[in-house]
Motif scaffolding. Sequence first.
Motif, short mmCIF file in Angstrom:
data_model
loop_
_atom_site.label_atom_id
_atom_site.label_comp_id
_atom_site.label_asym_id
_atom_site.label_seq_id
_atom_site.Cartn_x
_atom_site.Cartn_y
_atom_site.Cartn_z
N LYS A 1 -10.49 6.24 -14.04
CA LYS A 1 -9.63 5.05 -14.00
C LYS A 1 -9.94 4.24 -12.75
CE LYS A 1 -6.16 2.13 -13.96
NZ LYS A 1 -5.98 1.14 -12.89
N ALA B 1 -8.99 -9.99 0.62
CA ALA B 1 -8.02 -9.22 1.41
C ALA B 1 -7.81 -7.88 0.73
CB ALA B 1 -6.71 -9.98 1.52
N TYR C 1 -9.89 -3.83 0.90
CA TYR C 1 -11.19 -3.28 0.49
C TYR C 1 -10.98 -1.87 -0.07
CZ TYR C 1 -16.30 -3.17 0.52
OH TYR C 1 -17.63 -3.15 0.15
N SER D 1 -10.18 0.16 -4.06
CA SER D 1 -10.95 0.23 -5.32
C SER D 1 -11.17 -1.17 -5.89
CB SER D 1 -10.21 1.09 -6.34
OG SER D 1 -9.92 2.34 -5.81
N CYS D 2 -10.13 -1.98 -5.89
CA CYS D 2 -10.27 -3.33 -6.48
C CYS D 2 -11.06 -4.25 -5.56
CB CYS D 2 -8.89 -3.95 -6.70
SG CYS D 2 -7.90 -3.13 -7.95
N THR E 1 -10.91 -8.80 4.78
CA THR E 1 -9.85 -8.50 5.75
C THR E 1 -9.22 -7.16 5.36
OG1 THR E 1 -7.97 -9.53 4.63
CG2 THR E 1 -9.35 -10.98 5.98
N ASP F 1 -6.80 -1.04 7.44
CA ASP F 1 -7.17 0.36 7.60
C ASP F 1 -8.60 0.41 8.16
OD1 ASP F 1 -8.15 2.96 7.13
OD2 ASP F 1 -6.88 3.25 5.37
N PRO G 1 -11.79 1.69 5.44
CA PRO G 1 -12.36 0.69 4.52
C PRO G 1 -12.93 -0.53 5.24
CG PRO G 1 -9.98 0.96 4.14
CD PRO G 1 -10.40 2.03 5.10
N THR H 1 -4.43 -6.14 -2.32
CA THR H 1 -3.99 -5.13 -1.35
C THR H 1 -2.87 -4.24 -1.87
OG1 THR H 1 -2.24 -6.51 -0.40
CG2 THR H 1 -4.44 -6.78 0.53
N GLU I 1 1.79 -10.95 -2.87
CA GLU I 1 0.71 -10.84 -1.86
C GLU I 1 0.48 -12.18 -1.16
OE1 GLU I 1 -2.53 -8.31 -2.48
OE2 GLU I 1 -1.47 -7.02 -3.88
N LEU J 1 -5.22 -11.53 -15.56
CA LEU J 1 -4.44 -11.43 -16.81
C LEU J 1 -3.67 -12.72 -17.08
CD1 LEU J 1 -3.91 -7.85 -16.03
CD2 LEU J 1 -4.19 -8.48 -18.44
#
Length: 426
Positions: A188, A221, A223, A225-226, A244, A247, A250, A278, A307, A348
């Motif tokens: 996934k 903004a 980094y 999985s997406c 940006t 953490d 990443p 994010t 966001e 979507l």
Amino acid sequence: MFFHAIYNMQSQIKDPALAGQGKLNLELAERNMGALMKIRERFLRERPLEGVRIGMALHVTKETGILVRTLRDGGATVAITGCNPLSTQDDVAAALAEEEGVFVYGYKGETNEDYYKYMNAVIDFAPQITIDDGCDLVTELVTKRQDKLEGVIGGCEETTTGVIRLKAMEKEGVLKFPMVAVNDNKTKHLMDNYYGTGQSTLDGIIRASNVLFAGKTVVVAGYGSCGKGVALRAKGMGANVIVTEVDPFPALQARMDGFRVMKMEDALPEGDIYITVTGNKHVIRVEHMEKMKNGAILANSGHFDVEIDVVGLGNAASKRRVRPYFDEYLFPDGHSVFLAGEGRLVNLAAAEGHPSEVMSLSFCGQALACEWIYKNRSELGPKVYVLPDEIDTQISWLQLKVMGISIDELTDEQKRYLASWNEGTA
Ligand code: NAD
Ligand code: ADE
């Protein structure tokens, strides 16, 4: 608005006349969801969900339609509503509403009031298994609809933000039944979030604006999985990408992957297109938008529309709709920014979400999670579970088979070597 009443449960959709197009789209999705179709064939033979009521709050897309058919063929009765007011594909909703054992609630552009009305229609159906994308259905159940909690065996969660909410519920002792974090399957988040969000986010921005990515500076903004997928695809289209992060790991990965990494504040003089992924709140604020270049485009592909501070933007600048899912906000100093998809997940809202091939993997996880919960119902407690690794691996094998790919097998000697410690430097 036309509400169509079918069966006693009365599906509520936009227009039943759209069913013809919906059926064609569902047919197309079936062709491209080979792995899920294999599970569907088995479900039809074995009926592992015979008599089970499944209540879903997922994006009502052609891909979700094939998951609905899979569960129905497995013996379940399904009630489905959307998990975002802008993501329902009305033609698919119409086609599904015609199918026996399926009840559909929702339309694209629904009001907040209707969103929760439909969520409650699914809860009225007394689901034994829930499938959520973002955790609104479970939240409604545990906070406002405790009358329907007793019959719930368990549920599945599709996305990162939903899993975060579930873990917070578990920690506070609010979670009342077992939930499977389907997002945590490798098949996934390392596929859907990465390849799916990577492609479909750009698709949404392009459909909304028709902007050329080549030569633009794109600020991503987040980094995770997406974000990794979005940055990679934007680079592939010729953009200069700035990342940006909050953490350090990443952030470091982004740098090693060849991207510039800086604070949002420092990216403002350069960014042409901003994309948030994010799962966090107010990552782009009015103080940022005030300093952006004239004509900058903003889009969000994270789960909720928080966001980018859309409310703050509306208070600070005057809005005009330029074309569907593309609004210009004019600031008092004369510069403007464009917001795609109203700040809701742009892939979507302004496009069709991830392509079927990648959703096939995510939804194999959902179908197998439902089967796993039902089989193991007597042993599970009110916790967030990850599916056993064998199930995730089984999904990878299925997809490789569908793609006609064979891979090497470990020899006996290699198996022994990997299980040993005593062979070192020769
Ligand atoms: P993730 O946890 O892997 O990554 C999120 C990243 O954002 C983390 O690295 C985190 O450090 C970073 N981050 C948090 N706050 C930040 C801030 N203020 N500024 C910069 N970076 C910040 O999560 P993910 O799987 O990439 O998912 C991200 C969001 O996208 C979630 O809301 C998820 O539900 C959603 N999602 C959307 C789609 C879609 O179809 N659009 C698909 C999958 C997931
Ligand atoms: N999430 C992202 N893309 C999707 C799609 N095509 N169908 C359902 N959920 C999705």
